[in-house]
Motif scaffolding. Structure first.
Motif, PDB file in Angstrom:
ATOM      1  N   THR A 191      -6.755  47.651  30.004  1.00 22.46           N
ATOM      2  CA  THR A 191      -5.429  48.281  29.996  1.00 22.46           C
ATOM      3  C   THR A 191      -4.715  47.880  28.698  1.00 22.46           C
ATOM      4  N   PRO A 192      -5.095  48.534  27.601  1.00 15.07           N
ATOM      5  CA  PRO A 192      -4.587  48.099  26.294  1.00 15.07           C
ATOM      6  C   PRO A 192      -3.127  48.416  26.023  1.00 15.07           C
ATOM      7  N   SER A 193      -2.555  49.387  26.703  1.00 14.78           N
ATOM      8  CA  SER A 193      -1.167  49.753  26.429  1.00 14.78           C
ATOM      9  C   SER A 193      -0.216  48.752  27.065  1.00 14.78           C
ATOM     10  N   PRO A 194       0.663  48.160  26.261  1.00 11.19           N
ATOM     11  CA  PRO A 194       1.670  47.256  26.824  1.00 11.19           C
ATOM     12  C   PRO A 194       2.651  48.037  27.696  1.00 11.19           C
ATOM     13  N   GLU A 195       3.310  47.344  28.607  1.00 11.54           N
ATOM     14  CA  GLU A 195       4.318  47.998  29.450  1.00 11.54           C
ATOM     15  C   GLU A 195       5.457  48.535  28.602  1.00 11.54           C
ATOM     16  N   ARG A 196       5.815  47.796  27.558  1.00  8.47           N
ATOM     17  CA  ARG A 196       6.921  48.188  26.695  1.00  8.47           C
ATOM     18  C   ARG A 196       6.569  47.799  25.265  1.00  8.47           C
ATOM     19  N   VAL A 197       6.888  48.689  24.332  1.00 10.26           N
ATOM     20  CA  VAL A 197       6.678  48.412  22.914  1.00 10.26           C
ATOM     21  C   VAL A 197       8.012  48.599  22.204  1.00 10.26           C
ATOM     22  N   ALA A 198       8.561  47.512  21.705  1.00 13.17           N
ATOM     23  CA  ALA A 198       9.808  47.567  20.951  1.00 13.17           C
ATOM     24  C   ALA A 198       9.485  47.825  19.485  1.00 13.17           C
ATOM     25  N   LEU A 199      10.438  48.349  18.755  1.00 15.21           N
ATOM     26  CA  LEU A 199      10.232  48.592  17.333  1.00 15.21           C
ATOM     27  C   LEU A 199       9.838  47.301  16.614  1.00 15.21           C
ATOM     28  N   ALA A 200      10.389  46.171  17.019  1.00 10.17           N
ATOM     29  CA  ALA A 200      10.026  44.888  16.407  1.00 10.17           C
ATOM     30  C   ALA A 200       8.535  44.598  16.572  1.00 10.17           C
ATOM     31  N   ASN A 201       7.953  44.999  17.708  1.00  9.43           N
ATOM     32  CA  ASN A 201       6.507  44.817  17.913  1.00  9.43           C
ATOM     33  C   ASN A 201       5.704  45.697  16.976  1.00  9.43           C
ATOM     34  N   VAL A 202       6.189  46.910  16.731  1.00 11.73           N
ATOM     35  CA  VAL A 202       5.515  47.832  15.819  1.00 11.73           C
ATOM     36  C   VAL A 202       5.560  47.275  14.397  1.00 11.73           C
TER      37      VAL A 202
END
Length: 146
Positions: A96-107
């Motif tokens: 399950t590679p997709s995180p629950e939430r991706v913030a712009l800071a993570n990008v």
């Protein structure tokens, strides 16, 4: 739907990353690379700026977002956001590679990490970014936390 996102990255005097963010839809007949260069204000022949596709993600409200890094920021006089602690978003399990939430800071963190890999592995990117000492220093393993 596909959106093209650019992160124009720069390193501040205190060795911290800052970025400008832009998002667009492709124009008719425009490739994602062309859209990223348009957003970043970079000409295809520019010898001093790296434009590289760094990631993609699916967002339920937006569709697929293709992220490009533009480094160094071709307009460093424009206001930028200082990147917080560089933290990569991760999925919960191997399948399950997709995180629950991706913030712009993570990008942003992923883009910096990707640039560090390119600096080590891609001679074209390394040659360009090595001409920008603050960026090259910030991308060294101790300067680019995972």
């Amino acid at each position: 739907m596909i959106l093209v996102e650019t992160l124009m990255l720069r390193v501040d005097t205190d060795n911290r990353w800052s970025y400008r963010h832009a998002l667009t839809r492709q124009r008719r007949g425009e490739s994602p690379d062309e859209a990223a260069r348009r957003l970043g204000g970079v000409e295809p022949q520019d010898p001093d700026t790296v434009v590289h596709s760094t990631s993609w993600r699916y967002e339920p409200d937006s569709g697929v977002v293709l992220t490009y890094v533009v480094c160094p920021d071709p307009a460093p006089w424009l206001p930028a956001v200082e990147a917080p602690e560089l933290e990569i978003a991760r999925g919960r399990a191997p399948a399950t590679p997709s995180p629950e939430r991706v913030a712009l800071a993570n990008v942003v963190a992923h883009a910096v990490r990707h640039l560090g890999l390119l600096m080590a592995e891609d001679p074209v990117v390394s040659r360009v970014l090595s001409r920008h000492p603050a960026i090259a220093l910030a991308l060294e393993p101790a300067g680019a936390p995972a």
